[in-house]
Design an enzyme around this catalytic site. Structure first.
Site, mmCIF file in Angstrom:
data_model
loop_
_atom_site.group_PDB
_atom_site.id
_atom_site.type_symbol
_atom_site.label_atom_id
_atom_site.label_comp_id
_atom_site.label_asym_id
_atom_site.label_seq_id
_atom_site.Cartn_x
_atom_site.Cartn_y
_atom_site.Cartn_z
ATOM 1 N N ARG A 91 0.805 -1.222 0.000
ATOM 2 C CA ARG A 91 0.000 0.000 0.000
ATOM 3 C C ARG A 91 0.834 1.266 0.000
ATOM 4 O O ARG A 91 0.563 2.204 -0.708
ATOM 5 C CB ARG A 91 -0.930 0.015 1.217
ATOM 6 C CG ARG A 91 -2.168 -0.804 1.030
ATOM 7 C CD ARG A 91 -2.850 -1.069 2.326
ATOM 8 N NE ARG A 91 -2.031 -1.947 3.158
ATOM 9 C CZ ARG A 91 -2.460 -2.560 4.241
ATOM 10 N NH1 ARG A 91 -3.689 -2.362 4.659
ATOM 11 N NH2 ARG A 91 -1.673 -3.356 4.926
ATOM 12 N N SER A 129 -7.979 -3.639 7.249
ATOM 13 C CA SER A 129 -8.997 -4.249 8.111
ATOM 14 C C SER A 129 -9.210 -3.400 9.360
ATOM 15 O O SER A 129 -10.325 -3.286 9.858
ATOM 16 C CB SER A 129 -8.582 -5.661 8.513
ATOM 17 O OG SER A 129 -8.525 -6.482 7.378
HETATM 18 P P1 ADP Z 1 -4.595 -5.584 7.068
HETATM 19 O O1 ADP Z 1 -3.247 -4.922 6.891
HETATM 20 O O2 ADP Z 1 -5.696 -4.929 6.327
HETATM 21 O O3 ADP Z 1 -4.919 -5.946 8.488
HETATM 22 P P2 ADP Z 1 -3.804 -8.280 6.426
HETATM 23 O O4 ADP Z 1 -2.820 -8.483 7.487
HETATM 24 O O5 ADP Z 1 -4.941 -9.240 6.401
HETATM 25 O O6 ADP Z 1 -4.504 -6.919 6.324
HETATM 26 O O7 ADP Z 1 -3.077 -8.202 5.040
HETATM 27 C C1 ADP Z 1 -2.931 -9.235 4.146
HETATM 28 C C2 ADP Z 1 -2.275 -8.728 2.895
HETATM 29 O O8 ADP Z 1 -3.200 -7.884 2.204
HETATM 30 C C3 ADP Z 1 -1.032 -7.885 3.090
HETATM 31 O O9 ADP Z 1 -0.130 -8.217 2.064
HETATM 32 C C4 ADP Z 1 -1.500 -6.474 2.900
HETATM 33 O O10 ADP Z 1 -0.489 -5.646 2.412
HETATM 34 C C5 ADP Z 1 -2.559 -6.691 1.862
HETATM 35 N N1 ADP Z 1 -3.542 -5.631 1.893
HETATM 36 C C6 ADP Z 1 -4.325 -5.293 2.911
HETATM 37 N N2 ADP Z 1 -5.117 -4.250 2.576
HETATM 38 C C7 ADP Z 1 -4.797 -3.934 1.298
HETATM 39 C C8 ADP Z 1 -5.226 -2.933 0.379
HETATM 40 N N3 ADP Z 1 -6.138 -2.032 0.730
HETATM 41 N N4 ADP Z 1 -4.682 -2.908 -0.846
HETATM 42 C C9 ADP Z 1 -3.731 -3.800 -1.186
HETATM 43 N N5 ADP Z 1 -3.268 -4.761 -0.373
HETATM 44 C C10 ADP Z 1 -3.786 -4.822 0.850
#
Ligand code: ADP
Length: 167
Positions: A91, A129
């Site tokens: 991101r 999230s």
């Molecule tokens: P968060 O950071 O939202 O709590 P996770 O730990 O579940 O999410 O992240 C899982 C993967 O999804 C990571 O590689 C994170 O960079 C990616 N990710 C989360 N939100 C986004 C987004 N808005 N756009 C692109 N990738 C995302």
């Protein structure tokens, strides 16, 4: 067969996650969305079963995507498959440092494991999230943030949390 693993806590799955999963599903023959149990993040809002159930509903229409769960290190999970590639969303610069470090650790455990990054779509760069949990806890509208299939569930869970914490 090329296979991508999209790991994360998915607490809950957002449109940002779905964007990465969908794009990975066009590049790889198969994509496994792996919901990690032992995340070092704080207490999750959704149980692992709830997170798996929501993710399954959201990816139902993507035929080469499946959902799995793992309680352990991602680099160990990846050994389950031949030549799996980790695919993650990037991101902002703030993601880079953490991901770079994680990649080095993964490589120590599983030297053949490669990680690929897809840059976040512009409209989702702000989305995480935790942003969704925060918005939901204040009763904000979630359209455009989480897939429509799970909006009610996220709202209901947030209401339970709100009532419990007396907000
Ligand atoms: P968060 O950071 O939202 O709590 P996770 O730990 O579940 O999410 O992240 C899982 C993967 O999804 C990571 O590689 C994170 O960079 C990616 N990710 C989360 N939100 C986004 C987004 N808005 N756009 C692109 N990738 C995302």
């Amino acid at each position: 067969m090329s296979l991508a693993i999209c790991p994360g806590s998915f607490d809950p799955i957002t449109l940002g996650h779905l964007n990465i999963i969908r794009r990975a599903s066009k590049i790889f023959d198969k994509v496994v969305v792996c919901i990690m149990v032992n995340s070092t993040k704080m207490t999750p809002m959704f149980s692992i079963d709830e997170r798996v159930d929501m993710a399954k509903r959201v990816v139902e229409r993507l035929p080469n995507v499946e959902v799995d769960t793992f309680d352990g290190l991602l680099a160990e999970y990846a050994k389950k498959y031949d030549d799996a590639v980790i695919v993650k969303g990037m991101r902002a610069a703030s993601d880079f440092e953490y991901e770079f470090q994680m990649n080095l650790i993964n490589k120590k455990i599983n030297p053949d494991l490669e990680t690929m990054f897809l840059t976040a779509s512009e409209k989702y760069t702000f989305l995480s999230s935790s942003v969704v949990r925060e918005m939901a806890s204040y009763g904000a509208e979630l359209t455009g943030f989480v897939p429509c299939e799970i909006i009610d569930e996220v709202k209901n869970k947030a209401k339970i949390w709100r009532d419990r914490n007396g907000k």
